[in-house]
Scaffold this active site. Structure first.
Site, PDB file in Angstrom:
ATOM      1  N   HIS A  57       0.856  -1.196   0.000  1.00 24.65           N
ATOM      2  CA  HIS A  57       0.000   0.000   0.000  1.00 24.65           C
ATOM      3  C   HIS A  57       0.882   1.233   0.000  1.00 24.65           C
ATOM      4  CE1 HIS A  57      -3.798   2.150   0.728  1.00 24.65           C
ATOM      5  NE2 HIS A  57      -3.083   2.965   1.473  1.00 24.65           N
ATOM      6  N   GLY A 330     -10.521   8.588   2.731  1.00 26.30           N
ATOM      7  CA  GLY A 330      -9.327   8.613   1.884  1.00 26.30           C
ATOM      8  C   GLY A 330      -8.312   7.617   2.407  1.00 26.30           C
ATOM      9  N   GLU A 331      -7.047   7.907   2.167  1.00 22.69           N
ATOM     10  CA  GLU A 331      -5.927   7.089   2.640  1.00 22.69           C
ATOM     11  C   GLU A 331      -5.863   5.709   1.974  1.00 22.69           C
ATOM     12  OE1 GLU A 331      -6.045   6.822   6.929  1.00 22.69           O
ATOM     13  OE2 GLU A 331      -6.540   8.949   7.134  1.00 22.69           O
ATOM     14  N   GLY A 332      -6.826   5.390   1.092  1.00 21.46           N
ATOM     15  CA  GLY A 332      -6.877   4.064   0.494  1.00 21.46           C
ATOM     16  C   GLY A 332      -7.622   3.059   1.343  1.00 21.46           C
TER      17      GLY A 332
END
Length: 364
Positions: A57, A330-332
């Protein structure tokens, strides 16, 4: 701009993959979306025995000049504060990476802060803390209301950041990649990309971001509408700008967003599975596909969030997300939450018995 060697998926294995899926000891088609996911993953990896080895990630941080126009309810300093929080394992992205076994890389591509002043970033990495990878292009983009967010040179440098990060993941044996972002104000360039690439009216592409009220959304629309008008005037006097999408992407984009595009394109070039998160990462995927349409074959769209326009953008891409959980962090995080579904599709191919071995009559 670097040229990428991205081809549509090789379909020659499709009959063999479909035969294996249909011969698993289950009614034909009974595992639904898992079967279509398995097909896509097998085609990406060109194998009947897919792997999700060493999931990685990328958390990319950057600030935006347009934030100075009051288009976000969150102040700029939240970007660097959260980036430091990520190094201490305290963010949502940290929790989900730990839960699902992802190797997390926290990367400063353009945050308006000097992280070398933080004690934990002076060359010491412990089990409890992560070091921010320094690939800073500049301390935030310029304000695209008045000038291009980045130069062509910066655009090319930022693409290279994404390429290098993916290559580093591949060196670890990575077969599946997810990407997240941290950048106050980055729904604004996302909305403009969406509007100018899809033709969807700008007002339908703009939402609350991190929590704008009605007046805030109206102000955001006025600012972005003026920025789009300035771009259109520039294009009318220089048609070459419109002929190449990279100019549009560079004019409005954030450093963390362009790095994500570079990562997506390199991941597609290297036949990785790419998990696409929410509104901002879908906008990056949209821009990546505008440059290289075949890149979409390698993308799994994981989540449809509540940000206004996200579903419209997914529909434009003909993408069917795996989840709809109302996430807007967000942030994945949406991509990470969807990973177990992808894992199930792969396990189905590798661990489920077939009719012959199970001594079950195949009745179709």
């Amino acid at each position: 701009m670097r040229q990428f060697d991205i081809w549509p998926l090789d379909e020659t294995m499709r009959p063999a993959i479909q035969a294996k899926i249909d011969n698993l000891n289950k009614p034909k088609g009974s595992l639904g979306r898992l079967e279509t996911l398995a097909m896509q993953i097998c085609l990406i990896q060109h194998t009947l025995e897919p792997s999700l080895a060493h999931p990685c990630h990328l958390l990319l941080g950057g600030d935006h000049g347009i934030e100075r126009e009051g288009v976000s309810v969150s102040p700029r300093e939240v970007t660097w504060q959260q980036m430091i929080n990520f190094t201490r394992g305290g963010g949502g992205v940290n929790m989900f990476c730990r839960q699902h076994g992802f190797d997390l890389s926290i990367v400063d591509v353009g945050v308006d802060y000097d992280f070398t002043t933080v004690p934990s970033h002076q060359g010491v990495e412990s089990e409890a803390r992560s070091v921010i990878i320094d690939r800073k292009i500049a301390r935030g983009t310029r304000n695209f209301l008045h000038e291009p967010a980045m130069t062509e040179e910066q655009f090319n440098q930022t693409l290279t950041v994404g390429i290098d990060l993916v290559d580093a993941c591949c060196d670890k044996g990575c077969r599946i990649l997810s990407i997240g972002e941290m950048g106050i104000g980055n729904t604004s360039p996302s909305s403009i990309w969406m509007h100018l690439i899809t033709g969807i009216p700008l007002q339908e592409c703009i939402g609350a971001g991190a929590g704008l009220n009605t007046d805030g959304i109206r102000h955001k629309y006025e600012v972005l509408s003026q920025a789009v008008g300035n771009w259109q005037l520039l294009v009318s006097s220089n048609p070459k700008l419109k002929a190449n999408s990279k100019h549009l992407i560079a004019y409005f984009g954030g450093f963390e967003m362009v790095a994500a595009i570079g990562a997506m394109l390199r991941a597609a070039e290297r036949h990785l599975i790419i998990l696409i998160d929410g509104f901002i990462m879908t906008a990056c995927a949209l821009a990546a596909c505008q440059l290289y349409p075949a890149a979409k074959d390698y993308m799994i769209f994981t989540h449809c969030g509540d940000e206004s326009g996200h579903k419209r953008m997914l529909d434009y891409l003909e993408a069917k997300p795996l989840l709809q959980l109302g996430l807007r962090l967000g942030e994945g995080t949406g991509a990470l939450c969807a990973f177990p579904i992808v894992d199930s599709a792969v396990r189905m191919m590798n661990e489920m018995n077939n009719f012959d071995n199970a001594n079950i009559t195949k009745y179709f």
